[in-house]
Motif scaffolding. Structure first.
Motif, PDB file in Angstrom:
ATOM      1  N   GLU A  11       1.311  -0.160  -8.542  1.00 24.73           N
ATOM      2  CA  GLU A  11      -0.100  -0.533  -7.920  1.00 24.73           C
ATOM      3  C   GLU A  11       0.034  -0.337  -6.478  1.00 24.73           C
ATOM      4  N   SER A  12      -1.034   0.125  -5.773  1.00 26.08           N
ATOM      5  CA  SER A  12      -1.145   0.129  -4.699  1.00 26.08           C
ATOM      6  C   SER A  12      -2.511  -0.053  -3.754  1.00 26.08           C
ATOM      7  N   TRP A  13      -3.214  -0.815  -4.457  1.00 25.98           N
ATOM      8  CA  TRP A  13      -4.770  -1.343  -3.868  1.00 25.98           C
ATOM      9  C   TRP A  13      -4.711  -2.771  -3.414  1.00 25.98           C
ATOM     10  N   TYR A  38       0.637  -1.298  -0.079  1.00 33.25           N
ATOM     11  CA  TYR A  38       0.237  -0.079  -0.137  1.00 33.25           C
ATOM     12  C   TYR A  38       0.819   1.118  -0.143  1.00 33.25           C
ATOM     13  N   HIS A  95      -1.435   8.315  -0.810  1.00 30.70           N
ATOM     14  CA  HIS A  95       0.121   8.243  -0.757  1.00 30.70           C
ATOM     15  C   HIS A  95       0.653   8.696   0.704  1.00 30.70           C
ATOM     16  N   TRP A 100     -10.815   3.972  -9.127  1.00 29.64           N
ATOM     17  CA  TRP A 100      -9.339   4.216  -9.169  1.00 29.64           C
ATOM     18  C   TRP A 100      -8.675   4.956 -10.391  1.00 29.64           C
ATOM     19  N   THR A 101      -9.479   4.693 -11.520  1.00 29.50           N
ATOM     20  CA  THR A 101      -9.002   5.267 -12.776  1.00 29.50           C
ATOM     21  C   THR A 101     -10.336   5.480 -13.559  1.00 29.50           C
ATOM     22  N   GLN A 151       0.240   8.728 -10.350  1.00 33.96           N
ATOM     23  CA  GLN A 151      -0.859   9.465  -9.524  1.00 33.96           C
ATOM     24  C   GLN A 151      -2.409   8.733  -9.821  1.00 33.96           C
ATOM     25  N   TYR A 152      -2.704   8.319 -10.953  1.00 29.25           N
ATOM     26  CA  TYR A 152      -3.857   7.644 -11.247  1.00 29.25           C
ATOM     27  C   TYR A 152      -5.091   8.557 -10.837  1.00 29.25           C
ATOM     28  N   ALA A 189     -11.422   3.648  -2.331  1.00 23.28           N
ATOM     29  CA  ALA A 189     -11.188   3.136  -3.539  1.00 23.28           C
ATOM     30  C   ALA A 189     -12.074   2.011  -3.990  1.00 23.28           C
ATOM     31  N   ASN A 204      -8.835  -5.812 -10.462  1.00 24.35           N
ATOM     32  CA  ASN A 204      -9.040  -4.337 -10.496  1.00 24.35           C
ATOM     33  C   ASN A 204     -10.557  -3.653 -11.107  1.00 24.35           C
ATOM     34  N   ARG A 206      -6.375   7.336  -4.500  1.00 21.44           N
ATOM     35  CA  ARG A 206      -5.117   6.815  -4.626  1.00 21.44           C
ATOM     36  C   ARG A 206      -4.340   7.480  -3.167  1.00 21.44           C
TER      37      ARG A 206
END
Length: 588
Positions: free
Chosen positions: A323-325, A288, A409, A379-380, A401-402, A417, A354, A407
């Protein structure tokens, strides 16, 4: 390694657990069917609908059966034919074993496993009773391991399994005795254990097995073993080490590649024409915190095609760079031929965790088409129609960034999300009807919310440091199950059925016009394969995480499903509280 093999008597409704097996009276084994599961039979598995020779039905992972005796009109008449209790229920913790498995069937004999790696051969040739032929517990120590299996494989006269303690074992299918036993999964330099989570797949005289424990700080890998000896032939790593192709996409200063994830925890497919085996890989680690591992992080979150003879990567397609989800893309990659945009294509079809369904060209991995199949996705804003990458993807950025609102950070507060980190479709076996060109995905719908938290490394030599990392907080919402019928030619949803509880099982589709799946609250369900109108359901009083399969003995078609362990309805099925079962249905 100690193990125990017994010839077993009939156990129609009695628990089989631990040392109680020793007291069973041995039955006289019946005549064995001598034809082996050779290369030609596996290549043509779909032309033997009376059998189920591979975990996902065939090399293309279509989970489609040509059997038609059970159909839309009469499926309501399905009745329980017989049940057998299995072992593997010791030391299973709160949620029971992760027995996400279905039996394999060859000429009336079933082969299956329990969560602790015990292997069974069952005579299923009689219409109203199943009889154990042999059982081998394989001697897996419970301490330090966990009860999990997603299946086994057949090759010639062998039954092949990978075990919770990191071994790959081949047994003689007639006697149940071990032919070879190899330790394959190990421990990395930081003490993190590699683990098996996939069913093995056999092809071209090789057994393919994979490390699925990426989230615990190991590198995912796929290995090929010689099917006759168990000797390792090659190994491909999902996260490249410095200097290898793709290593330039890991731009951190902490040797994150050593613990970079990319675990492979659902069985791949195989294309005999190109000699490519196609698998999905898991998310990068730390999951994450994308800033801890700047770059695209190849070959995580990807479809990868590996040459089965050399172990070399031939092509890849990365679904979500950096990726981070927790959107692993381990889920089934189905192989089929169809026309898309008026052009005949050899396709890899995939329900992405996704939330998008993808069609890729299986000769080179190029993107053909994709569209959303989940209800909620934020998310996108969509996929680039040429590349298949998220439209916000910027190859010039080290940290993507998407959609910033979804997202998180470092230092960010709670951001929502969709879909949930459980998917869409995560690992649940999908299905494809090659006649109707419809794909079926079962899984979870919903969203989740998380903050941005920095994850620390022990130092520049690598190693994760969870104690010094920031606290991650998360919640879930809109959480329910669904089954989706998806037009794989025109890339659109044909129908969707919603369930109150997430689906941890899988899909089976038949030429009889029926789709089957199963739920964690005990329901085995049949749907119309075009409308997803519910046609039948039966509650077995136990969570169901294994996908249903179908087979035939002579003219009679059967439906089988294996339970996962912990039971939700002990009042209704009080004799099942401490057992895992195999259930078989047929028309009355």
């Amino acid at each position: 390694m100690q193990h125990r093999t017994w010839k077993l008597a009939t156990l129609a409704c009695a628990a089989l657990a631990g040392v109680s097996i020793v007291a069973l009276t041995a039955s006289q084994p019946q005549a064995q069917y001598k034809m082996t599961v050779n290369k030609e039979r596996l290549m043509n598995a779909q032309n033997e609908p009376q059998n189920w020779l591979m975990q996902n039905g065939d090399y293309g992972s279509q989970r489609y059966s040509k059997l038609t005796q059970i159909n839309r009109e009469n499926v309501k008449n399905l009745r329980l034919s017989w049940a057998l209790a299995l072992a593997g229920m010791q030391d299973i913790r709160q949620n029971g074993p992760e027995a996400e498995i279905n039996p394999l069937i060859d000429s009336g004999f079933m082969y299956t496993s329990d969560g602790w790696g015990g292997i069974y051969k069952i005579d299923a040739r009689k219409p109203n009773i199943g009889e154990f032929v042999w059982y081998n517990d394989l001697g897996v120590r419970h301490e330090g391991n966990r009860p999990q299996t997603r299946g086994i494989a057949l090759w010639e006269d062998l039954v092949i399994a990978n075990t919770p303690d990191g071994r790959v074992v081949a047994l003689n299918r007639d006697s149940g005795e071990i032919v070879w036993d190899k330790k394959v999964a190990g421990v990395n330099e930081f003490g993190s254990k590699e683990r098996f989570a996939t069913a093995p797949i056999t092809a071209e005289g090789k057994v393919l097995v994979a490390n699925g424990n990426g989230d615990q700080g190991t590198r995912g890998w796929l290995a090929a073993l010689d099917a006759r000896t168990g000797e390792e032939v090659w190994r491909w790593w999902a996260v490249p080490k410095p200097g290898e192709p793709g290593s330039e996409t890991w731009k951190d200063k902490n040797n994150a590649w050593k613990t970079g994830g990319g675990g492979m925890w659902q069985t791949g497919s195989y294309d005999p024409d190109t000699k490519l085996t196609i698998w999905g890989t898991g998310n990068p680690v730390p999951q994450y915190d994308p800033q801890s591992r700047p770059g695209d992080n190849l070959y995580t979150n990807s479809a990868v095609a590996i040459d089965i003879n050399t172990g070399k990567l031939v092509w890849h397609f990365q679904y979500v760079p950096n990726e981070s989800w927790d959107y692993d893309e381990n889920g089934i990659h189905m192989l089929y031929n169809t026309a898309i945009n008026g052009e005949n294509r050899k396709v890899v079809g995939h329900f992405g965790r996704n939330g998008f369904f993808y069609s890729l060209d299986r000769s080179n991995g190029s993107f053909i088409k994709g569209s959303q199949y989940v209800n909620e996705l934020n998310w996108t804003k969509g996929l680039d129609p040429k590349t298949g990458k998220p439209v916000e993807y910027n190859p010039g950025l080290d940290v993507q960034q998407y959609v910033p609102a979804a997202r998180a950070h470092r230092g960010d507060g709670m951001k929502r999300a969709c879909p949930t980190w459980h998917g869409g479709v995560a690992y649940q076996p999908t299905a494809y009807n090659p006649e109707k060109k419809i794909a079926y995905g079962v899984g979870t719908e919903g969203c989740f919310t998380q903050n941005g938290a920095e994850y620390k490394f022990k130092g520049p030599d690598g190693g994760l440091d969870p104690q010094k990392s920031d606290k991650r907080t998360y919640t879930s919402d809109l959480y329910y199950g669904s089954i989706t019928a998806y037009d794989a030619v025109n890339h659109k949803i044909l129908a969707k059925a919603v369930t109150d509880i997430e689906i941890r099982s899988g899909a089976l589709v038949t030429a009889g016009g029926v789709v089957f799946t199963a739920l964690q609250d005990g329901w085995l369900i049949a749907y119309n394969d075009e409308t997803l109108e519910e046609l039948w359901r039966f509650n077995l009083g136990t969570p169901l995480k294994g996908a249903p399969v179908t087979y035939a003995i002579g003219p009679k078609q059967y439906l089988a499903v294996q339970t996962s362990g912990r039971h939700l309805h002990p009042v209704k099925f009080d004799n099942l509280q401490h057992s895992s079962y195999l259930f078989v249905f047929a028309l009355n």
